[in-house]
Motif scaffolding. Structure first.
Motif, PDB file in Angstrom:
ATOM      1  N   HIS A  15       0.855  -1.189   0.000  1.00 50.84           N
ATOM      2  CA  HIS A  15       0.000   0.000   0.000  1.00 50.84           C
ATOM      3  C   HIS A  15       0.894   1.244   0.000  1.00 50.84           C
ATOM      4  O   HIS A  15       1.941   1.236   0.642  1.00 50.84           O
ATOM      5  N   PRO A  16       0.496   2.301  -0.690  1.00 50.47           N
ATOM      6  CA  PRO A  16       1.351   3.497  -0.780  1.00 50.47           C
ATOM      7  C   PRO A  16       1.766   4.074   0.573  1.00 50.47           C
ATOM      8  O   PRO A  16       2.842   4.659   0.686  1.00 50.47           O
ATOM      9  N   GLU A  17       0.948   3.889   1.599  1.00 48.43           N
ATOM     10  CA  GLU A  17       1.286   4.448   2.907  1.00 48.43           C
ATOM     11  C   GLU A  17       2.202   3.538   3.729  1.00 48.43           C
ATOM     12  O   GLU A  17       2.687   3.930   4.796  1.00 48.43           O
ATOM     13  N   ASP A  18       2.480   2.323   3.249  1.00 52.15           N
ATOM     14  CA  ASP A  18       3.328   1.375   3.980  1.00 52.15           C
ATOM     15  C   ASP A  18       4.770   1.870   4.044  1.00 52.15           C
ATOM     16  O   ASP A  18       5.363   2.207   3.016  1.00 52.15           O
ATOM     17  N   LEU A  19       5.324   1.871   5.258  1.00 54.17           N
ATOM     18  CA  LEU A  19       6.727   2.215   5.457  1.00 54.17           C
ATOM     19  C   LEU A  19       7.562   0.992   5.827  1.00 54.17           C
ATOM     20  O   LEU A  19       8.771   1.008   5.688  1.00 54.17           O
ATOM     21  N   HIS A  20       6.909  -0.054   6.298  1.00 53.10           N
ATOM     22  CA  HIS A  20       7.589  -1.307   6.621  1.00 53.10           C
ATOM     23  C   HIS A  20       7.368  -2.256   5.446  1.00 53.10           C
ATOM     24  O   HIS A  20       6.252  -2.690   5.185  1.00 53.10           O
ATOM     25  N   LEU A  21       8.462  -2.539   4.741  1.00 51.06           N
ATOM     26  CA  LEU A  21       8.371  -3.276   3.486  1.00 51.06           C
ATOM     27  C   LEU A  21       9.007  -4.651   3.599  1.00 51.06           C
ATOM     28  O   LEU A  21       9.896  -4.883   4.418  1.00 51.06           O
ATOM     29  N   LYS A  22       8.576  -5.540   2.726  1.00 51.96           N
ATOM     30  CA  LYS A  22       9.183  -6.866   2.592  1.00 51.96           C
ATOM     31  C   LYS A  22      10.326  -6.721   1.598  1.00 51.96           C
ATOM     32  O   LYS A  22      10.120  -6.341   0.445  1.00 51.96           O
ATOM     33  N   GLY A  23      11.548  -7.006   2.046  1.00 52.93           N
ATOM     34  CA  GLY A  23      12.723  -6.808   1.208  1.00 52.93           C
ATOM     35  C   GLY A  23      13.344  -8.096   0.724  1.00 52.93           C
ATOM     36  O   GLY A  23      13.182  -9.154   1.344  1.00 52.93           O
ATOM     37  N   TYR A  24      14.030  -7.991  -0.405  1.00 51.60           N
ATOM     38  CA  TYR A  24      14.703  -9.128  -1.027  1.00 51.60           C
ATOM     39  C   TYR A  24      16.091  -8.678  -1.460  1.00 51.60           C
ATOM     40  O   TYR A  24      16.234  -7.818  -2.329  1.00 51.60           O
ATOM     41  N   GLU A  25      17.124  -9.263  -0.847  1.00 49.29           N
ATOM     42  CA  GLU A  25      18.495  -8.961  -1.245  1.00 49.29           C
ATOM     43  C   GLU A  25      18.961 -10.049  -2.202  1.00 49.29           C
ATOM     44  O   GLU A  25      19.096 -11.218  -1.824  1.00 49.29           O
ATOM     45  N   LEU A  26      19.201  -9.660  -3.457  1.00 53.34           N
ATOM     46  CA  LEU A  26      19.570 -10.621  -4.487  1.00 53.34           C
ATOM     47  C   LEU A  26      21.029 -11.026  -4.353  1.00 53.34           C
ATOM     48  O   LEU A  26      21.859 -10.239  -3.879  1.00 53.34           O
ATOM     49  N   ASN A  27      21.342 -12.242  -4.796  1.00 52.20           N
ATOM     50  CA  ASN A  27      22.745 -12.641  -4.824  1.00 52.20           C
ATOM     51  C   ASN A  27      23.438 -11.893  -5.965  1.00 52.20           C
ATOM     52  O   ASN A  27      22.791 -11.261  -6.809  1.00 52.20           O
ATOM     53  N   GLN A  28      24.755 -11.948  -5.986  1.00 53.47           N
ATOM     54  CA  GLN A  28      25.520 -11.161  -6.954  1.00 53.47           C
ATOM     55  C   GLN A  28      25.203 -11.549  -8.403  1.00 53.47           C
ATOM     56  O   GLN A  28      25.050 -10.686  -9.266  1.00 53.47           O
ATOM     57  N   LYS A  29      25.070 -12.827  -8.678  1.00 54.39           N
ATOM     58  CA  LYS A  29      24.786 -13.283 -10.044  1.00 54.39           C
ATOM     59  C   LYS A  29      23.458 -12.711 -10.539  1.00 54.39           C
ATOM     60  O   LYS A  29      23.378 -12.162 -11.640  1.00 54.39           O
ATOM     61  N   ASN A  30      22.408 -12.829  -9.731  1.00 57.13           N
ATOM     62  CA  ASN A  30      21.105 -12.308 -10.127  1.00 57.13           C
ATOM     63  C   ASN A  30      21.094 -10.784 -10.172  1.00 57.13           C
ATOM     64  O   ASN A  30      20.425 -10.195 -11.020  1.00 57.13           O
ATOM     65  N   SER A  31      21.841 -10.158  -9.273  1.00 50.61           N
ATOM     66  CA  SER A  31      21.949  -8.696  -9.287  1.00 50.61           C
ATOM     67  C   SER A  31      22.533  -8.214 -10.606  1.00 50.61           C
ATOM     68  O   SER A  31      21.995  -7.301 -11.243  1.00 50.61           O
ATOM     69  N   LEU A  32      23.625  -8.823 -11.019  1.00 48.97           N
ATOM     70  CA  LEU A  32      24.269  -8.422 -12.275  1.00 48.97           C
ATOM     71  C   LEU A  32      23.359  -8.690 -13.472  1.00 48.97           C
ATOM     72  O   LEU A  32      23.308  -7.886 -14.408  1.00 48.97           O
ATOM     73  N   HIS A  33      22.632  -9.804 -13.438  1.00 49.37           N
ATOM     74  CA  HIS A  33      21.730 -10.132 -14.544  1.00 49.37           C
ATOM     75  C   HIS A  33      20.607  -9.096 -14.661  1.00 49.37           C
ATOM     76  O   HIS A  33      20.315  -8.611 -15.761  1.00 49.37           O
ATOM     77  N   LEU A  34      19.987  -8.739 -13.538  1.00 43.92           N
ATOM     78  CA  LEU A  34      18.915  -7.740 -13.581  1.00 43.92           C
ATOM     79  C   LEU A  34      19.447  -6.368 -13.967  1.00 43.92           C
ATOM     80  O   LEU A  34      18.807  -5.639 -14.727  1.00 43.92           O
ATOM     81  N   THR A  35      20.620  -6.025 -13.469  1.00 41.52           N
ATOM     82  CA  THR A  35      21.227  -4.741 -13.835  1.00 41.52           C
ATOM     83  C   THR A  35      21.468  -4.681 -15.341  1.00 41.52           C
ATOM     84  O   THR A  35      21.230  -3.654 -15.970  1.00 41.52           O
ATOM     85  N   ASN A  36      21.895  -5.785 -15.912  1.00 39.06           N
ATOM     86  CA  ASN A  36      22.101  -5.846 -17.359  1.00 39.06           C
ATOM     87  C   ASN A  36      20.781  -5.665 -18.112  1.00 39.06           C
ATOM     88  O   ASN A  36      20.727  -4.983 -19.131  1.00 39.06           O
ATOM     89  N   LEU A  37      19.703  -6.276 -17.612  1.00 41.56           N
ATOM     90  CA  LEU A  37      18.397  -6.112 -18.253  1.00 41.56           C
ATOM     91  C   LEU A  37      17.911  -4.659 -18.179  1.00 41.56           C
ATOM     92  O   LEU A  37      17.194  -4.198 -19.067  1.00 41.56           O
ATOM     93  N   LEU A  38      18.320  -3.962 -17.140  1.00 41.45           N
ATOM     94  CA  LEU A  38      17.854  -2.590 -16.920  1.00 41.45           C
ATOM     95  C   LEU A  38      18.800  -1.514 -17.437  1.00 41.45           C
ATOM     96  O   LEU A  38      18.500  -0.324 -17.325  1.00 41.45           O
ATOM     97  N   LYS A  39      19.915  -1.903 -18.028  1.00 38.14           N
ATOM     98  CA  LYS A  39      20.953  -0.923 -18.376  1.00 38.14           C
ATOM     99  C   LYS A  39      20.453   0.169 -19.318  1.00 38.14           C
ATOM    100  O   LYS A  39      20.912   1.304 -19.236  1.00 38.14           O
ATOM    101  N   ASN A  40      19.494  -0.117 -20.182  1.00 36.49           N
ATOM    102  CA  ASN A  40      18.999   0.902 -21.118  1.00 36.49           C
ATOM    103  C   ASN A  40      18.268   2.041 -20.435  1.00 36.49           C
ATOM    104  O   ASN A  40      18.240   3.152 -20.943  1.00 36.49           O
ATOM    105  N   ILE A  41      17.652   1.776 -19.298  1.00 41.15           N
ATOM    106  CA  ILE A  41      16.961   2.849 -18.595  1.00 41.15           C
ATOM    107  C   ILE A  41      17.785   3.431 -17.453  1.00 41.15           C
ATOM    108  O   ILE A  41      17.384   4.390 -16.826  1.00 41.15           O
ATOM    109  N   LEU A  42      18.953   2.859 -17.215  1.00 40.00           N
ATOM    110  CA  LEU A  42      19.802   3.291 -16.098  1.00 40.00           C
ATOM    111  C   LEU A  42      21.167   3.812 -16.556  1.00 40.00           C
ATOM    112  O   LEU A  42      22.059   3.904 -15.746  1.00 40.00           O
ATOM    113  N   TYR A  43      21.327   4.140 -17.811  1.00 38.46           N
ATOM    114  CA  TYR A  43      22.671   4.410 -18.333  1.00 38.46           C
ATOM    115  C   TYR A  43      23.382   5.542 -17.630  1.00 38.46           C
ATOM    116  O   TYR A  43      24.597   5.599 -17.628  1.00 38.46           O
TER     117      TYR A  43
END
Length: 147
Positions: free
Chosen positions: A115-143
């Motif tokens: 919900h937009p008013e939620d300040l306590h969130l469920k978080g997910y810390e990705l491992n390095q391999k998945n982090s790099l893969h997602l960053t690569n997928l997003l590189k066009n909007i994050l250049y």
């Protein structure tokens, strides 16, 4: 003796099918029901929509395999969000997430906000391999983020 073993084996198989089916079905439904994933860069104000199943699975599987944690969305963390992500499902429902990209893309943190008013969130810390893969997928909007 053989009849008893057969009966026990049949009973065990039936029990595992009955008990395992809801879990297997729910797991399969989560991945297969994703219709699209939209990611918007906060800094660049650019949007990328993912409809390719392999790309969408990269996001959903990364979240499933991530280390779970609780996060507080305070002023500092809200100011450092890199992207907003919306996962839309086949039934029309959607889930909203924030994405933080750190360490040149080697460390990605995703948090779900129900919900937009939620300040306590469920978080997910990705491992390095998945982090790099997602960053690569997003590189066009994050250049602008020096990757």
């Amino acid at each position: 003796m053989l009849k008893i073993r057969f009966a026990l084996s049949s009973l065990l198989l039936a029990f595992s099918l009955v008990m395992g089916a809801p879990f297997a079905s729910a797991h399969a439904t989560l991945s297969s029901s994703v219709q699209k994933i939209e990611v918007t860069s906060i800094k660049m104000k650019t949007l990328k929509t993912f409809i390719d199943e392999q790309d969408m699975n990269a996001f959903t599987n990364s979240i499933k395999k991530a280390q779970h944690m609780k996060l507080l969305l305070d002023e500092e963390s809200a100011g450092s969000i890199d992207c907003k992500m919306t996962i839309t499902y086949g039934d029309g429902s959607s889930r909203h997430y924030f994405i933080w990209i750190m360490d040149d893309g080697r460390d990605v943190l995703i948090a779900q906000q129900k919900h937009p008013e939620d300040l306590h969130l469920k978080g997910y810390e990705l491992n390095q391999k998945n982090s790099l893969h997602l960053t690569n997928l997003l590189k066009n909007i994050l250049y602008q983020l020096c990757f």
